[in-house]
Design an enzyme around this catalytic site. Structure first.
Site, mmCIF file in Angstrom:
data_model
loop_
_atom_site.group_PDB
_atom_site.id
_atom_site.type_symbol
_atom_site.label_atom_id
_atom_site.label_comp_id
_atom_site.label_asym_id
_atom_site.label_seq_id
_atom_site.Cartn_x
_atom_site.Cartn_y
_atom_site.Cartn_z
ATOM 1 N N ILE A 1 -4.583 17.159 33.257
ATOM 2 C CA ILE A 1 -4.622 15.705 33.086
ATOM 3 C C ILE A 1 -3.187 15.246 32.909
ATOM 4 O O ILE A 1 -2.435 15.805 32.129
ATOM 5 C CB ILE A 1 -5.524 15.278 31.913
ATOM 6 C CG1 ILE A 1 -5.187 16.040 30.625
ATOM 7 C CG2 ILE A 1 -6.994 15.441 32.280
ATOM 8 C CD1 ILE A 1 -6.002 15.594 29.418
ATOM 9 N N MET B 1 4.402 14.724 30.078
ATOM 10 C CA MET B 1 3.500 14.616 28.928
ATOM 11 C C MET B 1 2.073 14.775 29.412
ATOM 12 O O MET B 1 1.306 13.833 29.519
ATOM 13 C CB MET B 1 3.680 13.271 28.235
ATOM 14 C CG MET B 1 2.985 13.156 26.907
ATOM 15 S SD MET B 1 3.363 11.557 26.163
ATOM 16 C CE MET B 1 2.385 11.672 24.683
ATOM 17 N N CYS B 2 1.734 15.993 29.765
ATOM 18 C CA CYS B 2 0.433 16.305 30.350
ATOM 19 C C CYS B 2 -0.292 17.306 29.462
ATOM 20 O O CYS B 2 0.247 17.784 28.469
ATOM 21 C CB CYS B 2 0.614 16.897 31.748
ATOM 22 S SG CYS B 2 1.656 15.913 32.844
ATOM 23 N N GLN B 3 -1.518 17.609 29.821
ATOM 24 C CA GLN B 3 -2.227 18.708 29.185
ATOM 25 C C GLN B 3 -2.894 19.542 30.263
ATOM 26 O O GLN B 3 -3.213 19.043 31.355
ATOM 27 C CB GLN B 3 -3.257 18.199 28.168
ATOM 28 C CG GLN B 3 -2.612 17.616 26.915
ATOM 29 C CD GLN B 3 -3.557 17.564 25.725
ATOM 30 O OE1 GLN B 3 -4.513 18.323 25.622
ATOM 31 N NE2 GLN B 3 -3.272 16.658 24.803
ATOM 32 N N ASN C 1 3.101 21.426 32.559
ATOM 33 C CA ASN C 1 3.299 20.411 31.527
ATOM 34 C C ASN C 1 4.736 20.513 31.062
ATOM 35 O O ASN C 1 5.165 21.558 30.571
ATOM 36 C CB ASN C 1 2.352 20.638 30.345
ATOM 37 C CG ASN C 1 2.765 19.826 29.120
ATOM 38 O OD1 ASN C 1 3.280 18.722 29.240
ATOM 39 N ND2 ASN C 1 2.556 20.388 27.939
#
Length: 276
Positions: free
Chosen positions: A78, A1-3, A108
């Site tokens: 992130i 669960m990243c961006q 991601n």
């Protein structure tokens, strides 16, 4: 669960406007607080900033704003951890040597099954599925081509590897060797190409406004790729499932168009309130 965030352009450009909105999603406007990283290509070299602290409050992230580093290709990430503990070695982006070049990769998603690296020269340093996938891609590319192939051959090979690894789960990724930028979409990825005539842009995360006419020339071309749009008054292109795009000198040069897919949230979609 990243961006993720990337920039590809035809003249060295700083990414501060986009990055300052993006880093707010690491603990302020969203929950991606398990570390951040950003890599800037400078010729054949790469300048890397990484921290296991949230990007919104990291002093290392502050350095990016202070330095105004200009680059043709940038990848930032992130993290919201799905696999691997929160530490520096698990922080994206990752770097590997391929054909005497630095290749930078960010991911991601969540891969439920991982390729076998037992007979592979390329090994992960941390314990994320993302780094394992990148090591596998690097090893496969060097196995297929003993020396650097053409860009079309690279694009085709990356397409095949992306299809293979996507079968294991969600596989949104950004990849660059400093000459081009490749983006692959499983669930969420958007891009915008800014070129003349330039205008104003307003960030979603803090309503900050910039007038690009004060900072660029009419010949500049800058493409920004990100998980979710960063500005509210510009038209972003949404990539679809299986889509693969190569950008060079700020423009799209190769593309495989994906197909819409009803996404099942396996914990990696990270649909922020600000993107609603």
């Amino acid at each position: 669960m990243c961006q993720m965030l990337a920039m590809n352009c035809n003249t060295p450009t700083d990414i501060v406007f986009s990055f300052e909105g993006f880093r707010r999603r690491a603990g302020m406007t969203d929950c991606h607080s398990d570390g951040f990283g950003i890599a800037f290509f400078e010729g054949k070299g790469v300048r890397v900033f990484r921290d296991d602290k949230p990007g919104s409050i990291s002093p290392i992230a502050d350095c990016v704003k202070q330095y105004h580093i200009k680059s043709l290709n940038v990848i930032a990430h992130i993290r919201k951890a799905t696999q691997g503990v929160v530490n520096i070695e698990n922080t994206h982006p990752f770097i590997r040597e391929i054909w005497g070049e630095n290749w930078v990769f960010a991911h991601n998603g969540n891969l439920n099954q991982l390729p076998d690296l037992s007979n592979c020269y390329c090994s992960p340093i941390g314990n994320t599925d993302s780094e394992v996938a990148f090591c596998y891609m690097a090893a496969q590319l060097k196995q297929r081509f003993c020396k650097k192939p053409t860009e079309q051959e690279i694009f085709t090979a990356i397409k095949e590897l992306a299809m293979e690894l996507s079968a294991y789960g969600t596989f949104n990724f950004l990849l660059s060797n400093g000459e081009w930028m490749i983006a692959h979409c499983s669930t969420n990825l958007h891009y915008i190409t800014r070129q003349a005539p330039f205008g104003k842009a307003e960030r979603i995360d803090d309503n900050n406004v910039i007038d690009f006419r004060n900072y660029v020339k009419d010949t500049d071309k800058v493409t920004i790729v990100t998980t979710f749009p960063l500005t509210k008054n510009e038209i972003w292109t949404k990539m679809e499932h299986g889509g693969l795009v190569m950008f060079k000198d700020g423009m799209k040069v190769r593309e495989i168009v994906g197909k819409p897919k009803v996404a099942v949230d396996d914990g990696t979609l990270g649909i922020a309130k600000i993107a609603a």
